[in-house]
Design an enzyme around this catalytic site. Structure first.
Site, short mmCIF file in Angstrom:
data_model
loop_
_atom_site.label_atom_id
_atom_site.label_comp_id
_atom_site.label_asym_id
_atom_site.label_seq_id
_atom_site.Cartn_x
_atom_site.Cartn_y
_atom_site.Cartn_z
N LYS A 77 0.84 -1.20 0.00
CA LYS A 77 0.00 0.00 0.00
C LYS A 77 0.87 1.25 0.00
O LYS A 77 1.93 1.28 0.64
CB LYS A 77 -0.92 -0.01 1.22
CG LYS A 77 -1.96 1.11 1.25
CD LYS A 77 -2.87 0.96 2.46
CE LYS A 77 -3.88 2.09 2.56
NZ LYS A 77 -4.75 1.96 3.75
N SER A 152 -9.67 2.16 3.12
CA SER A 152 -8.83 2.92 2.21
C SER A 152 -7.85 2.05 1.42
O SER A 152 -7.23 2.51 0.48
CB SER A 152 -8.03 3.95 3.02
OG SER A 152 -7.16 3.30 3.95
N SER A 176 -10.01 -0.37 7.27
CA SER A 176 -9.48 -0.17 5.92
C SER A 176 -8.81 -1.38 5.30
O SER A 176 -8.45 -1.34 4.13
CB SER A 176 -8.49 1.00 5.91
OG SER A 176 -9.17 2.22 6.11
#
Length: 487
Positions: A77, A152, A176
């Protein structure tokens, strides 16, 4: 390379037996990403040349037969630092930022000779539930390109669910990892707070943030946690507890396990089909010898309101460092220092980040601290106590991960309050610092339904044990999205 037809163990055996080299595997992965990205947009940066150089170095050294990750491509990420590789946190503010050091989680993967294939898309500074607040355009759901992938960590989830990689790192502040795992029908774990070092993670809410991982199968997920978990002296919140082998007890036997099902997790706002899917999952656990009983977590309904005060307050503090001076975006034509600060932050941050900075700054202000932040902290304590009472009698808590399945892109992006409710079932786990996992429990409207499993602090092993038994009994992981986004 078809990642839907293999797992870490099989791929490792192929590398060890020289049926495929790490360079060939990396080339095949990059080719697949290039083909898939047109529709999915899971990556911000694809690490082409450096990944191939890493793979060649691994091949030259020789695949380590004792190391499951030797030569395996993994995605990270884009708020987890990677030295000399663009790390943007999905924001214009950091669109030109190349870190000078690696995060501990990144270091640990490199130490296992894993290949860093690229940085995945995300909501800006991890603030969002759909990956639509990214400066680098929205990511699509692997099962239906008209749906959101969750957030997210939507890029990491969609990359795994789309078959671009076998595993990816994400972060979880209020759901998330688990929410996008649910929307994409894969396995996503938020470890216990402190189980994985946060050194090198671009902070959003420091008392809530946790690095975790996405995979297609439970065993692969446990294998990743084996690598990234452990104490780090650079992170003062990092636990010194010994890291067990999380793959050791994946037997499929859960006889005698006691599982709690909170009535609040199946109440108002939960779609009928999601509720039915979770109740069927409870029956599956009972058929395998576990006991499932209804309990109450009475204060969980206040979680969202308290979370957006506490998380925003921590964000307003953490994001002060982005000032246009030391790194990141700097506005042009500034007339003085204050003008530089204001213009850089105005132009560099998106609307959702600004909204949370303002909410957090207001909550921490002298006139509002007692009325808002202090009250939210008290609610957090009540939520923690609810969990403690339940775990006195039960091994696990189960429920839906999200109130609904994935919804249409653009459907909620203009309504922040409605968007925030997507995390109503996941937020309490971050408040309490507990481990939580989402695993596919079935389908509704042709889209995956996530089942949420929660355990005591540092008891990820119990989650893996139950999740593996469920996975093997249902074989749902073998149902995969079709190319083109058909369900």
């Amino acid at each position: 390379m078809n990642y839907f037809e293999t797992d870490l163990t099989q791929l490792h055996d192929q590398l060890v037996n020289k049926e495929i080299s790490s360079v060939e595997l990396t080339q095949a992965t990059l080719a697949n990403i290039k083909k898939t990205e047109t529709n999915v947009n899971a990556f911000i940066t694809v690490n082409d040349d450096a990944a191939l150089a890493q793979a060649k170095a691994v091949d030259d050294k020789g695949i380590d037969a004792t190391n499951l990750f030797s030569g395996i491509p993994i995605a990270i990420k884009d708020n987890i630092l990677t030295k000399d590789i663009l790390t943007t946190a999905g924001s214009k503010m950091l669109s030109n930022f190349k870190p000078v050091f690696d995060a501990t989680a990144t270091e640990k993967l490199y130490g296992q000779d894993a290949i860093m294939i690229g940085k995945t898309n995300m909501d800006e500074f991890a603030m969002g539930s759909t990956t639509e607040t990214s400066y680098f355009n929205a990511t699509k759901n692997a099962w239906d390109y008209t749906k959101v992938p969750g957030g997210s960590s939507g890029g990491s989830a969609s990359a795994v669910a789309s078959g671009e990689v076998l595993a990816a790192l994400g972060t979880d502040t209020g759901g998330s990892i688990r929410q996008p795992a649910a929307f994409n029908g894969i396995v996503g774990l938020k470890p216990t707070y402190g189980r994985v070092s946060r050194w090198g993670l671009i902070a959003f809410g420091s008392s809530l943030d946790q690095i975790g991982q996405f995979t297609r199968t439970v065993r692969d997920n446990a294998a990743v946690l084996n690598i990234i978990a452990g104490h780090d002296q650079r992170d003062q919140t990092s636990s010194q507890r010994e890291v067990p082998d999380y793959t050791a007890n994946l037997t499929g036997d859960i006889k005698g396990m006691k599982i709690a099902l909170p009535k609040e997790y199946l109440g108002e706002g939960i779609s009928k089909e999601v509720k039915e899917t979770i109740l069927n999952a409870a029956k599956q656990f009972e058929a395998m010898g576990a006991t499932v009983e209804e309990v109450s977590l009475p204060h969980s309904k206040y979680g969202v309101a308290a979370y957006y005060i506490i998380a925003s307050s921590e964000a307003s503090s953490n994001l002060q460092r982005f000032d246009g001076i030391r790194y990141g975006y700097r506005a042009k034509d500034a007339k003085n220092l204050n003008d530089l600060y204001v213009k850089s932050r105005t132009e560099g941050f998106g609307d959702e980040v600004k909204r949370r900075i303002m909410l957090g700054t207001f909550s921490l202000s002298a006139g509002s601290y007692d009325a808002f932040f202090k009250k939210a902290a008290q609610v957090r304590t009540l939520i923690v106590q609810d969990f403690q009472r339940v775990f006195e009698k039960y091994d696990l808590i189960m429920g839906p991960t999200t109130p609904t399945v994935a919804f249409n892109l653009g459907a909620k992006v203009e309504d922040p309050a409605e968007m925030y409710m997507n995390d109503v079932l996941t937020i309490p786990v971050n408040f309490a610092g507990l481990p939580g996992m989402s695993i596919n429990a079935g389908f509704s409207e042709g889209l995956p339904v996530g089942m949420h499993l929660i355990a005591k602090h540092f008891d990820e092993a119990s989650i893996y044990k139950a999740a593996y038994a469920f996975e093997q009994a249902t074989q749902l992981f073998k149902q995969i999205p079709q190319v083109g986004g058909q369900k």
